[in-house]
Design a protein around this motif. Structure first.
Motif, mmCIF file in Angstrom:
data_model
loop_
_atom_site.group_PDB
_atom_site.id
_atom_site.type_symbol
_atom_site.label_atom_id
_atom_site.label_comp_id
_atom_site.label_asym_id
_atom_site.label_seq_id
_atom_site.Cartn_x
_atom_site.Cartn_y
_atom_site.Cartn_z
ATOM 1 N N ARG A 65 0.829 -1.214 0.000
ATOM 2 C CA ARG A 65 0.000 0.000 0.000
ATOM 3 C C ARG A 65 0.860 1.260 0.000
ATOM 4 O O ARG A 65 0.515 2.260 -0.640
ATOM 5 C CB ARG A 65 -0.952 -0.016 1.186
ATOM 6 C CG ARG A 65 -2.068 -1.047 1.017
ATOM 7 C CD ARG A 65 -2.931 -1.208 2.250
ATOM 8 N NE ARG A 65 -3.477 0.064 2.706
ATOM 9 C CZ ARG A 65 -3.811 0.297 3.980
ATOM 10 N NH1 ARG A 65 -3.649 -0.630 4.901
ATOM 11 N NH2 ARG A 65 -4.306 1.465 4.324
ATOM 12 N N TYR A 98 2.068 1.707 -3.449
ATOM 13 C CA TYR A 98 0.969 2.224 -4.272
ATOM 14 C C TYR A 98 0.847 3.743 -4.073
ATOM 15 O O TYR A 98 0.759 4.500 -5.045
ATOM 16 C CB TYR A 98 -0.347 1.531 -3.923
ATOM 17 C CG TYR A 98 -1.522 2.115 -4.659
ATOM 18 C CD1 TYR A 98 -1.793 1.741 -5.967
ATOM 19 C CD2 TYR A 98 -2.338 3.075 -4.059
ATOM 20 C CE1 TYR A 98 -2.860 2.306 -6.661
ATOM 21 C CE2 TYR A 98 -3.396 3.640 -4.743
ATOM 22 C CZ TYR A 98 -3.660 3.250 -6.040
ATOM 23 O OH TYR A 98 -4.698 3.823 -6.726
ATOM 24 N N ALA A 99 0.865 4.175 -2.815
ATOM 25 C CA ALA A 99 0.775 5.616 -2.533
ATOM 26 C C ALA A 99 1.954 6.359 -3.149
ATOM 27 O O ALA A 99 1.788 7.452 -3.711
ATOM 28 C CB ALA A 99 0.712 5.853 -1.030
ATOM 29 N N ASP A 145 -4.866 11.487 -4.300
ATOM 30 C CA ASP A 145 -4.944 10.061 -3.996
ATOM 31 C C ASP A 145 -3.749 9.630 -3.161
ATOM 32 O O ASP A 145 -3.887 8.864 -2.207
ATOM 33 C CB ASP A 145 -5.037 9.229 -5.274
ATOM 34 C CG ASP A 145 -5.390 7.773 -4.991
ATOM 35 O OD1 ASP A 145 -6.169 7.502 -4.051
ATOM 36 O OD2 ASP A 145 -4.891 6.890 -5.711
ATOM 37 N N GLN A 168 -4.277 7.936 0.487
ATOM 38 C CA GLN A 168 -3.779 6.576 0.721
ATOM 39 C C GLN A 168 -2.728 6.564 1.831
ATOM 40 O O GLN A 168 -2.757 5.715 2.724
ATOM 41 C CB GLN A 168 -3.181 5.989 -0.564
ATOM 42 C CG GLN A 168 -4.170 5.772 -1.677
ATOM 43 C CD GLN A 168 -5.149 4.649 -1.394
ATOM 44 O OE1 GLN A 168 -4.835 3.687 -0.721
ATOM 45 N NE2 GLN A 168 -6.359 4.786 -1.905
ATOM 46 N N GLN A 218 -4.228 7.347 5.375
ATOM 47 C CA GLN A 218 -4.920 6.180 5.916
ATOM 48 C C GLN A 218 -3.908 5.152 6.424
ATOM 49 O O GLN A 218 -4.061 4.594 7.517
ATOM 50 C CB GLN A 218 -5.821 5.563 4.852
ATOM 51 C CG GLN A 218 -6.628 4.379 5.342
ATOM 52 C CD GLN A 218 -7.532 3.822 4.254
ATOM 53 O OE1 GLN A 218 -7.280 3.992 3.063
ATOM 54 N NE2 GLN A 218 -8.591 3.154 4.667
#
Length: 158
Positions: free
Chosen positions: A58, A61-62, A73, A77, A80
């Motif tokens: 994750r 991805y961020a 986004d 991301q 979170q």
């Protein structure tokens, strides 16, 4: 070699028939070569099956979203993820969040939206302050400290 790997992985073989390590390599290579769309798709798919590596995937991805200039986004991301993590994992997520918020804050400032710019820059500054206080080892070259100084300079103009 990277072209051959990327080409073979996009051949339509179902994800389950390819190894996690192989898919990770494709995603990482795509990120490093600037193919952010492919990297984002691969990391999103990897996160579904990452198990104990989910937080790492994750974060990547961020980071992909950050590098692709999808700052909203990336910030969402990473924010979170930071809320769910502790230690170095939290600090790494905060670095992505702060960088994305800094970029969003500068864009808001350019558009004349000073209230939004101030909120974003203050959030970015807070995240950078936490990283630099709790994990100074994550800033060996001073890039985070320099970004924080830039943020503070920009805040003074609002």
């Amino acid at each position: 070699m990277a072209t051959l790997i990327l080409g073979s992985c996009e051949s339509g073989a179902p994800f389950g028939q390819q190894t996690f390590r192989g898919q990770y390599s494709v995603a990482r290579d795509a990120l490093e070569t600037g193919n952010y769309d492919l990297a984002a798709r691969k990391y999103a798919k990897l996160a579904e099956a990452a198990g104990p590596l989910e937080a790492r995937i994750r974060l990547e991805y961020a980071h992909t979203q950050l590098r692709a200039e999808n700052y909203a986004d990336a910030a969402q991301q990473a924010s979170q993820l930071a809320a769910e993590q502790t230690g170095t994992a939290r600090a790494a997520a905060l670095a992505v969040q702060a960088t994305a918020e800094h970029e969003l804050g500068m864009a808001a400032r350019t558009k004349g939206d000073h209230a939004t710019a101030k909120q974003l820059l203050e959030s970015a500054d807070s995240a950078m302050a936490e990283i630099l206080k709790s994990h100074p080892d994550l800033d060996p070259m001073g890039a985070l400290a320099a970004r924080r100084a830039s943020i503070n300079t920009q805040l003074k103009t609002l």
